[in-house]
Each structure stands twice: as structure tokens, then as C-alpha cells.
Design a protein around this motif. Structure first.
Motif, PDB file in Angstrom:
ATOM      1  N   ASN A 264     -38.246  87.683  69.778  1.00 25.78           N
ATOM      2  CA  ASN A 264     -38.764  86.988  70.958  1.00 25.78           C
ATOM      3  C   ASN A 264     -37.822  85.865  71.380  1.00 25.78           C
ATOM      4  OD1 ASN A 264     -39.288  85.324  68.796  1.00 25.78           O
ATOM      5  ND2 ASN A 264     -41.377  84.809  69.410  1.00 25.78           N
ATOM      6  N   SER A 265     -36.506  86.180  71.389  1.00 22.38           N
ATOM      7  CA  SER A 265     -35.494  85.201  71.767  1.00 22.38           C
ATOM      8  C   SER A 265     -35.691  84.738  73.210  1.00 22.38           C
ATOM      9  CB  SER A 265     -34.099  85.809  71.604  1.00 22.38           C
ATOM     10  OG  SER A 265     -33.955  86.939  72.451  1.00 22.38           O
ATOM     11  N   LEU A 266     -35.026  83.639  73.554  1.00 23.51           N
ATOM     12  CA  LEU A 266     -35.033  83.126  74.913  1.00 23.51           C
ATOM     13  C   LEU A 266     -33.679  83.388  75.563  1.00 23.51           C
ATOM     14  CD1 LEU A 266     -36.827  79.671  74.480  1.00 23.51           C
ATOM     15  CD2 LEU A 266     -37.789  81.784  75.411  1.00 23.51           C
ATOM     16  N   LEU A 267     -33.696  83.781  76.828  1.00 22.77           N
ATOM     17  CA  LEU A 267     -32.486  83.979  77.619  1.00 22.77           C
ATOM     18  C   LEU A 267     -32.389  82.815  78.596  1.00 22.77           C
ATOM     19  CD1 LEU A 267     -30.070  85.591  78.771  1.00 22.77           C
ATOM     20  CD2 LEU A 267     -31.713  86.831  80.200  1.00 22.77           C
ATOM     21  N   GLY A 268     -31.401  81.935  78.369  1.00 20.92           N
ATOM     22  CA  GLY A 268     -31.280  80.769  79.228  1.00 20.92           C
ATOM     23  C   GLY A 268     -30.241  79.809  78.702  1.00 20.92           C
TER      24      GLY A 268
END
Length: 549
Positions: A137-141
Motif C-alpha cells: 500500500n505504498s504512496l505515489l507522490g
């Protein structure tokens, strides 16, 4: 973002990394890993494998990281076009879901791309990867870490959360600050006193254009665009004693999990520990209420969680002790855990010639009290009332286990465990009632020489509930430095009388590990830290390869 775009972004990151390094002082180092888990399946009606369309199934990952003094970049390729059982509905496909470039120094750094992060204990933010559970559930940003002032660490981030091969549309943003107070006081350092204070904030911004209309058409749910979460914590260490207190709260967050009620969420934890040579003590308590937090309100499953609530139960490694694992109930629970470890010294009555290690662990999880609003009040803001100290009327889980580890000779070591467990299968899995079991384990290891060791396990689970008794046996021969041979069988003595046999040959050489196996896998839940994934029954030849460089 499609696969082609991801591949281009990852390639640009590597190219930028390589071109930025032109001298020996900024020499680039390359690290990475490859993991491939393969199953050649066989259908087995007795254990309920179902039918297979493909002759081979695999989950394969390959990642690489390039590092220099000031710049780092990395990417991971995942191939699951023919995924392992349990991954079919979500992970089928392939692509480059993880890629990033990071630059900075000891004072500040910034990451662009995908990243993992945790604030405090994870009550309001924890993104991580756990392949065995099907979680990424990584974050892209973007993320920035600041260490501009001695003893002050600041994190700021924003991004979209991964859900399998896509990203949820909600924007997750947050900040975290930790103050290492002891770094400002010489007296505290000289006395061995360490104090850390922390505070975190997370905002989820999600569109409300898809308002939810419940079964009763007279009640339209007007959903909040912004859900805010706050966390404060304090950790004090003085000599051998440590205490951690943490509290988190989130604003109204109607979702699939809580049946779209408007109650705020809360979690409070207190954890203390004491440790010195030969002795350790751990005491923990946690109360959570309506703390399910997702980046997409209408989703279920595990991959849309923004936060994490630790289970406060022991993660067992023995097969039968882990047969009924507990999954944290984020909508509300009281959880307690206590553990005492003691080493009886050598050449004493209870220690014997080589000493004796004893560990006792107790965990108990109970429902919180809920006064459910009825009739027209069912659509009221809170949905229910809940007195903080009052228990509900259900036990979710209880586990008392005693472990003893003793070396009987230079060659022979014995581990024994007794476990008494209550597992509310209805709460954790949806049906099945309360299962009460007693489990005994004997784990013995004999070292014939410096290169040859034989280990064996004998386990038995007694219960009058569910499928009845279980037995488990294992033999593991280790031939250093390269080989290991394992055979095992888990047999249902109760109602099904099915054998779940497995055999493995493992070869290790430097950073390479190759394992060839064959056998049956029982349908059930695989859990870690209170997070669980259902694993369907399977049978066949397995091949597992890992390589780190």
C-alpha cells in the motif's frame, strides 16, 4: 499510470542517477534482489483445490537500487500474469509499481515516486510491503525529511495510495515531528535517560461526488471530503525501563467498514517493558474504536488501509500454534498482552549445567461496549455510544503459552511449549463460533558435527470444536554450508482425516537460495501483526528462488 509510463519513469530515474556520478568520490553502488515463487499445481478434490487453467503459476519480483553519496534511485518489476493461489482476483498482471528517486544529505532529503512510511506506531499512517500477505500500500507522490535542528526530525508527504495495479484517487497527505529531548540535555544523557516526544497529522481528501444511498432511500449519506487524523506519543527510557504512551483520533469517516456511520475514531495504547541480563517483562494495553482508515471508503480487503493497529498477540511460528491466528478488529477492541522471560543461571537447581530459558506470554482481546442506536437513531451521527472502560460481551481471542528452552548437552537442545487458546472464529472469519484448544509442542535439535544437524518437531492440538484434533510432525536435516532437507506432515485427527504432507530440498550458496518442494497446503489464514490473508488449498511442485546483490 500505465505500464509503459511506469517503465519510462523508472528508466529516467536510473539514467539520471548514472549521469550524475562522474568521479570516484560519488561512486555508484548497485544493490537489489530477485524473488520468484513458482507452483506447478495439481488438482486435489480431497483438499478442495479447484481447477487450474495454467500449468504453472508464479509471483516474481526483481528490484534494483543505485546509491551514491547524495542521490539514490530504484525500481521494482513484478510479474504475476499467472499468480499463485489467492492472488488471482487482485494481482493478476505485471508492471513496475515501485519506482523512486531520492536526493539529499544529512540535513534534508526528498523522495519522488513511490515510497513507504510510518508515523509512530502506525495508528494513523503505515504503508509497507508484505508479499506473503498480498500487501503493498505504498504512496505515489513526494516525501521530505528534515533534520535541520539537533534532536528534531520532521517528515512531510503527499501521494496516492497503491491498490494492486492502480492507485486510489484520494490524496493522502501528512506530517510528523519527533523531538529527541535527551539530545538537548547532557544530564539526561549522563544518567541514561532518553525521552522522545512525537506528533503526527494525516489528511485524506476524497471526492464526494459518489454519495452513498443506503437501503432506506430517505437517507442519503453526505460524505466528508476531508478526513483528518491526529497522533501524539511519548517514549521514555530510563536504564532498563521503557514506557510508551500513544493516542490517536480521526474525524468522521463513513465507510464500508463501519456501515457509513459518522462516529469519530479513537485508539489509545500504553506499553511498558523492563529488561536486564537474564530477565525481561512486557505489559501492554490498547483500546481502539472505529479506527478503520482507508484511502477509498467503499473498499474492503487489506490493501486500502492507510493505518495499522498492532494485534498485541504473539505471532506464532509453530504450525499448530498458528492454525487459528488472530486478526485485529479495527472497529473496536480492548487488547492486552503480558510477557515475562527469565533465564535460570548455569549450575543452579533449575538451570542445570547449561542454564534454562523460560518465557510466559498471555494475551487477551475483548469487545468494547457498544450501545447501538435503534430505529431512526440508527442514522444518527455516532451510530452507537461506547463507555471507554466498559467491556462488551464477547471475547475475541485469548492465548496463554509457556515456552521452555534448555540445552541438555553440547549437542542436544530441547524447546517445549504449552498453549491454551480461545479463538472466536465468528468474529475473525464470519462464522464458526468459539474454538477452545490446547496445544503442546516439542522441538529438539541434535548436532552430530559442525556441519550436520538434525531438528525435529512433534505437535498436537486438542479441541472438541471446529474440525477437531490435529497432529504435526517435522524432520529437518541441515548439511552445512549448502543443503537442508525437510519433510513434514499435518494431519487432521478429528473430522476430515486428511494429511497435508510436504517435502523440501533447499540449497544455499552465497546470496543465492533455491528450494524445491512438493506437497499439500491447507486452506486457511496467513497472518502477521494482526493482518491476515486467506490462502486457498493447493497441491503441487513448488520452486522458490531468491538472490540478493
Amino acid at each position: 499510470m500505465n505500464k509503459k509510463t511506469l517503465t519510462i519513469v523508472a528508466g529516467l530515474a536510473f539514467a539520471l542517477m548514472a549521469s550524475a556520478q562522474t568521479d570516484d568520490a560519488n561512486k555508484v553502488t548497485v544493490t537489489g534482489s530477485i524473488q520468484s515463487d513458482i507452483l506447478i499445481p495439481q488438482e486435489d478434490e480431497a483438499i478442495g483445490t479447484g481447477e487450474y487453467k495454467d500449468w504453472g503459476l508464479t509471483n516474481t519480483y526483481a528490484e534494483a537500487r543505485l546509491r551514491s553519496k547524495y542521490v539514490e534511485a530504484g525500481a521494482r518489476v513484478e510479474f504475476m500474469e499467472y499468480p499463485l493461489p489467492g492472488f488471482e482476483n487482485d494481482f493478476k498482471g505485471w508492471g513496475v509499481p515501485h519506482f523512486y528517486i531520492k536526493g539529499g544529505n544529512e540535513k534534508a532529503d526528498m523522495t519522488l515516486g513511490t515510497f513507504y512510511e510510518q508515523f509512530g506506531s502506525g495508528f494513523i499512517l503505515r504503508t509497507y510491503e508484505e508479499r506473503s500477505l498480498g500487501i503493498d500500500n505504498s504512496l505515489l507522490g513526494a516525501r521530505m525529511n528534515l533534520h535541520l535542528v539537533k534532536g528534531v526530525n520532521i517528515k512531510m508527504l503527499t501521494g496516492l495510495q497503491r491498490r494492486y495495479w492502480d492507485w486510489n484517487k484520494a490524496l493522502v497527505s501528512g506530517a510528523d515531528m519527533e523531538l529527541n529531548v535527551d539530545q538537548w540535555s547532557r544530564k539526561m544523557q549522563e544518567s541514561g535517560t532518553y525521552l522522545t516526544l512525537g506528533a503526527s497529522y494525516v489528511n485524506k481528501h476524497e471526492s464526494t461526488k459518489d454519495d452513498i444511498i443506503m437501503a432506506d432511500p430517505t437517507h442519503r449519506k453526505v460524505l466528508p471530503q476531508n478526513v483528518n487524523s491526529f497522533d501524539v506519543r511519548s517514549r521514555l527510557q530510563k536504564g532498563n525501563f521503557t514506557i510508551l504512551a500513544e493516542y490517536a483520533q480521526k474525524t468522521q469517516d463513513p465507510s464500508f467498514d463501519n456501515n457509513y456511520i459518522y462516529r469519530r475514531g479513537y485508539v489509545a495504547m500504553l506499553s511498558t517493558s523492563y529488561s536486564k541480563r537474564g530477565m525481561s517483562v512486557l505489559l501492554q494495553a490498547k483500546r481502539s474504536d472505529n479506527m478503520s482508515s482507508r484511502s477509498r471508503r467503499a473498499m474492503n480487503g487489506t490493501s486500502s488501509f492507510i493505518n495499522h493497529l498492532p494485534a498485541f498477540t504473539l505471532d506464532h511460528t509453530y504450525a499448530l500454534a498458528a492454525l487459528y491466528p488472530y486478526a485485529t478488529q479495527p472497529l473496536g477492541e480492548w487488547a492486552y498482552q503480558a510477557e515475562v522471560g527469565y533465564i535460570f543461571k548455569k549450575n543452579t537447581l533449575l538451570g542445570g549445567k547449561y542454564g534454562t530459558n523460560v518465557k510466559v506470554n498471555f494475551s487477551h482481546v475483548h469487545a468494547i461496549d457498544k450501545n447501538i442506536y435503534e430505529g431512526t437513531d440508527a442514522h444518527a451521527t455516532n451510530g452507537y455510544g461506547s463507555a471507554f472502560w466498559k467491556w462488551g460481551n464477547q471475547t475475541y481471542y485469548q492465548d496463554l503459552n509457556i515456552q521452555l528452552s534448555k540445552k541438555l548437552s553440547k549437542q542436544f537442545k530441547l524447546n517445549l511449549m504449552y498453549m491454551n487458546q480461545f479463538y472466536n472464529k465468528t468474529v475473525v472469519e464470519g462464522e464458526g463460533g468459539m474454538i477452545h484448544s490446547d496445544i503442546i509442542v516439542a522441538d529438539a535439535k541434535y548436532q552430530f558435527s559442525k556441519k550436520v544437524t538434525l531438528r525435529g518437531e512433534a505437535q498436537y492440538l486438542f479441541t472438541d470444536d471446529d474440525e477437531g484434533d490435529w497432529a504435526f510432525g517435522l524432520l529437518e536435516l541441515s548439511l552445512l554450508p549448502n543443503w537442508m532437507i525437510t519433510v513434514q506432515d499435518m494431519y487432521n485427527v478429528g473430522s476430515t482425516h486428511i494429511h497435508y504432507y510436504q517435502g523440501f530440498v533447499t540449497f544455499n550458496k552465497a546470496s543465492h537460495r533455491l528450494q524445491l518442494g512438493y506437497g499439500r497446503t491447507r486452506a486457511g489464514f496467513n497472518c502477521s501483526g494482526g493482518v491476515c490473508r486467506y490462502v486457498p488449498a493447493s497441491k503441487g511442485v513448488t520452486l522458490n528462488y531468491t538472490y540478493a546483490f
